[in-house]
Design a protein around this motif. Structure first.
Motif, PDB file in Angstrom:
ATOM      1  N   GLY A  17       0.781  -1.242   0.000  1.00  0.00           N
ATOM      2  CA  GLY A  17       0.000   0.000   0.000  1.00  0.00           C
ATOM      3  C   GLY A  17       0.805   1.281   0.000  1.00  0.00           C
ATOM      4  N   ALA A  46      -0.818   4.941  -1.001  1.00  0.00           N
ATOM      5  CA  ALA A  46      -0.770   6.068  -0.057  1.00  0.00           C
ATOM      6  C   ALA A  46      -0.170   7.299  -0.730  1.00  0.00           C
ATOM      7  CB  ALA A  46       0.037   5.674   1.174  1.00  0.00           C
ATOM      8  N   ALA A  71      -2.567   8.904  -3.197  1.00  0.00           N
ATOM      9  CA  ALA A  71      -3.700   9.585  -2.559  1.00  0.00           C
ATOM     10  C   ALA A  71      -3.492  11.104  -2.526  1.00  0.00           C
ATOM     11  CB  ALA A  71      -3.907   9.047  -1.145  1.00  0.00           C
ATOM     12  N   THR A 110      -2.379  -3.169   3.118  1.00  0.00           N
ATOM     13  CA  THR A 110      -2.700  -1.889   2.463  1.00  0.00           C
ATOM     14  C   THR A 110      -3.797  -1.149   3.236  1.00  0.00           C
ATOM     15  OG1 THR A 110      -2.024  -2.690   0.298  1.00  0.00           O
ATOM     16  CG2 THR A 110      -3.539  -0.835   0.315  1.00  0.00           C
ATOM     17  N   CYS A 170      -3.128   2.512   4.638  1.00  0.00           N
ATOM     18  CA  CYS A 170      -3.932   3.623   4.107  1.00  0.00           C
ATOM     19  C   CYS A 170      -5.136   3.932   5.000  1.00  0.00           C
ATOM     20  CB  CYS A 170      -4.394   3.303   2.688  1.00  0.00           C
ATOM     21  SG  CYS A 170      -3.043   3.048   1.516  1.00  0.00           S
ATOM     22  N   LEU A 177      -6.462   7.380   5.369  1.00  0.00           N
ATOM     23  CA  LEU A 177      -6.677   8.115   4.116  1.00  0.00           C
ATOM     24  C   LEU A 177      -8.065   7.750   3.589  1.00  0.00           C
ATOM     25  CD1 LEU A 177      -3.161   7.303   2.620  1.00  0.00           C
ATOM     26  CD2 LEU A 177      -3.870   9.443   3.711  1.00  0.00           C
ATOM     27  N   VAL A 206      -8.825   6.241  -0.093  1.00  0.00           N
ATOM     28  CA  VAL A 206      -8.296   4.976  -0.614  1.00  0.00           C
ATOM     29  C   VAL A 206      -9.238   3.836  -0.246  1.00  0.00           C
ATOM     30  CG1 VAL A 206      -6.360   3.347  -0.613  1.00  0.00           C
ATOM     31  CG2 VAL A 206      -5.916   5.810  -0.400  1.00  0.00           C
TER      32      VAL A 206
END
Ligand SMILES: C[S@@+](CC[C@H](N)C(=O)[O-])C[C@H]1O[C@@H](n2cnc3c(N)ncnc32)[C@H](O)[C@@H]1O
Length: 199
Positions: free
Chosen positions: A53, A57, A60, A79, A83, A86, A89
């Motif tokens: 991931g 990231a 993003a 992942t 993430c 975030l 994602v």
């Protein structure tokens, strides 16, 4: 006879088997990749073999949303953890070749797909189908990055040089209007950026 890795077992033994988070090779490759993107921002990106991931990231920061998929449930878990903070994602299990969930209404598909360090693990028939999936899931105006270690991992079907050439050839020769805009080729990795403009 190629025995592709059991990726779940690799991730269970080591949550970062390729040192994606810390090695100079990976940091340099990610910096070059981000510098080679031809636009400052994208609406919807797809990372079809997302691994741990790190790339999702990083993407993003440049995209409205990122779909990060992988055939390994361990990679999906890693992942999701990487993430987790975030909100843009989305992480899901998906074995290639297979159609991803398309981004929202009005986008027409992903305007950025990054094929990073995983296409050389696909068999020839799966790669052929995968390049078609990438084409079909892309928006009319879109970008594809193909980036791999230049050499052939002992457990992969092709070298990075060859899998990048194959993907670029298939997409640019198939009458889908893709053209190569960027080529990075050094002693460590090979990267092509393909761009398609709406007619
Ligand atoms: C070397 S890692 C690269 C991960 C990430 N793209 C990166 O650059 O760090 C290869 C990844 O491809 C995934 N993978 C292998 N075959 C796949 C397939 N058929 N469909 C989806 N993911 C696959 C593996 O699970 C693994 O996470």
């Amino acid at each position: 006879m190629i025995n592709v890795p059991d990726f779940d077992a690799l991730y269970r033994a080591d949550p970062d088997p390729w040192q994606v988070a810390g090695s100079f090779y990976e940091q340099r490759k990610q910096a070059v990749l981000l510098a080679c993107l031809t636009r400052p921002r994208y609406t919807a990106a797809w990372d079809p073999g997302c691994g741990t991931g790190e790339l999702a990231a990083a993407l993003a920061d440049r995209t409205g949303s990122v779909l990060a998929t992988d055939s390994s449930t361990e990679a999906v878990r890693l992942t999701a953890r990487r993430c987790g903070g975030l909100g843009t994602v989305v992480v899901a299990p998906l074995r290639q070749p297979a159609d991803p969930d398309r981004p929202g209404e009005g986008t027409g598909g992903f305007d950025l797909t990054v094929v990073a360090e995983f296409a050389y693990y696909l068999t020839a028939p799966d790669r052929a189908a995968f390049w078609d999936v990438v084409d079909a899931s892309s928006a009319p105006t879109a970008e594809i990055v193909i980036v791999h270690w230049r050499h052939r991992p002992h457990d992969a079907y092709l070298s990075g040089l060859d899998v990048t050439a194959e993907g670029t050839r298939r997409l640019t020769e198939a009458g889908h209007r893709w053209e190569r805009r960027v080529r990075h080729d050094d002693q460590d990795f090979v990267l092509d950026v393909l761009v398609r403009e709406a007619a």
